[in-house]
Design an enzyme around this catalytic site. Structure first.
Site, mmCIF file in Angstrom:
data_model
loop_
_atom_site.group_PDB
_atom_site.id
_atom_site.type_symbol
_atom_site.label_atom_id
_atom_site.label_comp_id
_atom_site.label_asym_id
_atom_site.label_seq_id
_atom_site.Cartn_x
_atom_site.Cartn_y
_atom_site.Cartn_z
ATOM 1 N N ARG A 36 62.848 40.428 64.850
ATOM 2 C CA ARG A 36 62.867 39.696 66.154
ATOM 3 C C ARG A 36 65.251 38.842 65.586
ATOM 4 O O ARG A 36 65.702 39.036 66.014
ATOM 5 C CB ARG A 36 62.334 38.998 65.735
ATOM 6 N N LYS A 219 40.789 47.085 75.494
ATOM 7 C CA LYS A 219 40.125 46.823 76.759
ATOM 8 C C LYS A 219 40.562 46.676 77.951
ATOM 9 O O LYS A 219 41.970 47.470 77.977
ATOM 10 C CB LYS A 219 40.118 45.291 76.933
ATOM 11 N N GLY A 375 52.111 46.200 69.935
ATOM 12 C CA GLY A 375 51.926 45.970 68.711
ATOM 13 C C GLY A 375 51.772 47.146 67.961
ATOM 14 O O GLY A 375 52.306 47.584 67.204
ATOM 15 N N GLY A 398 53.590 41.031 75.370
ATOM 16 C CA GLY A 398 53.117 40.079 76.937
ATOM 17 C C GLY A 398 53.634 40.319 77.795
ATOM 18 O O GLY A 398 53.665 40.966 79.609
HETATM 19 P P1 AMP Z 1 45.489 46.392 72.458
HETATM 20 O O1 AMP Z 1 46.316 44.185 71.832
HETATM 21 O O2 AMP Z 1 45.020 46.536 74.114
HETATM 22 O O3 AMP Z 1 46.888 47.010 72.541
HETATM 23 O O4 AMP Z 1 44.659 47.022 71.654
HETATM 24 C C1 AMP Z 1 45.048 46.808 70.287
HETATM 25 C C2 AMP Z 1 43.817 48.065 69.171
HETATM 26 O O5 AMP Z 1 42.510 48.460 70.102
HETATM 27 C C3 AMP Z 1 43.661 48.093 68.422
HETATM 28 O O6 AMP Z 1 43.469 46.566 67.426
HETATM 29 C C4 AMP Z 1 42.754 49.024 67.816
HETATM 30 O O7 AMP Z 1 42.260 49.156 66.888
HETATM 31 C C5 AMP Z 1 41.993 49.118 68.923
HETATM 32 N N1 AMP Z 1 41.285 50.148 69.317
HETATM 33 C C6 AMP Z 1 41.832 51.302 70.159
HETATM 34 N N2 AMP Z 1 40.957 52.375 70.001
HETATM 35 C C7 AMP Z 1 39.757 51.620 69.915
HETATM 36 C C8 AMP Z 1 38.706 51.936 69.758
HETATM 37 N N3 AMP Z 1 38.670 53.964 69.728
HETATM 38 N N4 AMP Z 1 37.230 52.043 69.541
HETATM 39 C C9 AMP Z 1 37.724 49.966 69.092
HETATM 40 N N5 AMP Z 1 38.411 49.523 69.107
HETATM 41 C C10 AMP Z 1 40.426 50.189 69.697
#
Ligand code: AMP
Length: 417
Positions: A36, A219, A375, A398
């Site tokens: 950054r 999610k 990230g 974000g």
């Molecule tokens: P996000 O911050 O929404 O981009 O999500 C990132 C997180 O999604 C990471 O910590 C990954 O470990 C998690 N992730 C990705 N695929 C899976 C999965 N199949 N089951 C559980 N967590 C997941």
């Protein structure tokens, strides 16, 4: 009226620049990733090269009061090294007028953490848990009133204002948005902000087609607005990672212990329906690398995505899914990627995400425009040594998500107004 940094001449001017120097520090307060800081250099160096002086401001972490752990003094040395000039430090961002006035052309002053003051965010602090609605309202009004003085003081240090902090552009804070009104003819984006805005426009407004979005992560709920906006814009929507299992369950598949959100099944169905109506190719995993528990050394086995046995959990994209996705990616002219397609933190389940990084680098070499944000996706691209082999790596998590939701970010609106 917005000025463009390229056309602005900083000779003899004091520029106050909002940067995002919210860098990770270790327990010895050493910077573990200075990306950054480095990404703000083109803007800062232009001001100095033209004979301007700099007042640099940022937040670091989320202090709720003055807390030496979050002091920007920890980064003075690194900023100075990157700029190649000494950097003075103002230990209180509200008491820096004399230091700012004394700056000569080519000199630099870094202000202490803006978030030592509640006024930066404009949110009351220290309210009792049982505060009444009346008390909450009064506290909010009080901080909003003192926020004006806070912002005015910062503005009084400079002749012009540059916002180069994309990472906080989705926040309507004092230094990211409100300050702009004090510089009606002397406010502008820095090069980093301009780059981020152009990158998002290249995907959402001026995309060469086919346009493909790859959205992964944990999610559906955290990226629902992103998916809803993209389904109306893209040709291909690849949904991977944890969020994919809610879609599979919505289609009646058996997903074992895989991550999912039952309450989002109606949204998943709606997104799939809209994709079908619009002729968007919504591509989910066809098979998944599963584990029996959420750790790196758990036994691994591949199952069809909709036939995961009860005791198994989907944790990474399978080679077959990755092959399908690579085909889509290699036929695309514009690609947006946000979110891992597996549990990237566990090396045994990071292969899918690293393969997507490889695909994006290959597509870029073939002439596609590729934008990577978030990230884990950025970490995957960096780990593969591909940061220069994709078209653009976003510095905003974000902020990037809100921009691809189609929102106008306050930090951008304040300059453009
Ligand atoms: P996000 O911050 O929404 O981009 O999500 C990132 C997180 O999604 C990471 O910590 C990954 O470990 C998690 N992730 C990705 N695929 C899976 C999965 N199949 N089951 C559980 N967590 C997941």
């Amino acid at each position: 009226m917005q000025q463009f940094i390229d056309k602005y001449n900083f000779a003899g001017k004091r520029a106050i620049v909002r940067v995002d120097f919210n860098v990770p520090l270790n327990e010895k307060f050493e910077i573990t990733d200075d990306t950054r800081i480095r990404r703000a250099m083109p803007t800062l160096k232009k001001v100095l090269a033209e004979g301007g002086s700099l007042i640099i401001m940022s937040h670091l972490g989320r202090p709720k009061k003055v807390d030496p752990k979050f002091s920007l003094k920890h980064i003075v040395g690194r900023v100075s090294e990157c700029l190649g000039v000494p950097v003075q430090f103002a230990p209180d961002c509200q008491k820096a007028k004399a230091q700012a006035d004394a700056l000569k052309p080519g000199e630099v002053l870094l202000l202490e953490n803006l978030r030592y003051y509640a006024e930066e965010e404009g949110k009351p602090r220290g309210l009792a848990e049982d505060a009444s609605d009346e008390e909450k309202k009064a506290a909010k009004a009080a901080v909003k009133a003192s926020q004006k003085e806070f912002v005015k003081t910062l503005a009084s240090y400079a002749d012009c204002y540059i916002n180069d902090a994309f990472g906080t552009a989705h926040r309507a804070h004092g230094s990211t948005a409100l300050i702009a009104e004090y510089f009606p003819n002397d406010k502008m984006f820095g090069y980093l902000m301009e780059g981020e805005i152009k990158a998002i426009d290249n995907v959402l407004k001026n995309a060469q087609r086919p346009l493909t979005a790859i959205i992964g992560g944990s999610k559906v709920s955290s990226k629902l607005a992103v998916l809803k906006n993209l389904v109306g814009k893209v040709d291909n929507l690849i949904i991977g990672g944890g969020m994919g299992y809610t879609f599979i369950k919505a289609k009646g598949g058996k997903i074992g212990q895989s991550l999912h959100e039952d309450e989002l099944i109606p949204d998943a169905l709606e997104i799939m329906k809209e994709a079908a109506e619009r002729g968007v190719n919504l591509s989910l995993s066809v098979a998944t690398v599963c584990g029996q528990s959420f750790d790196n050394d758990t036994p691994r086995q591949i199952f069809p995505i909709d036939q995961i046995p009860d005791e198994w959990e989907g944790m990474d994209a399978s080679p077959e899914s990755l092959k399908n996705w690579r085909e889509i990616i290699m036929k695309s002219k514009t690609i947006l990627w946000n979110g891992p397609v597996g549990v990237f933190e566990l090396p045994n389940f990071a292969k899918g995400t690293l393969q997507i990084a490889q695909d994006l680098a290959d597509a870029t070499a073939q002439g596609a425009y590729t934008l990577v944000g978030g990230g884990d996706s950025v970490a995957a691209v960096t780990q593969m040594g591909f940061a220069d082999k994709v078209s653009y790596v976003s510095t905003g998590g974000g902020a990037m998500l809100e921009a691809i939701e189609g929102k106008i970010l306050p930090g951008i609106a304040a300059i453009q107004d």
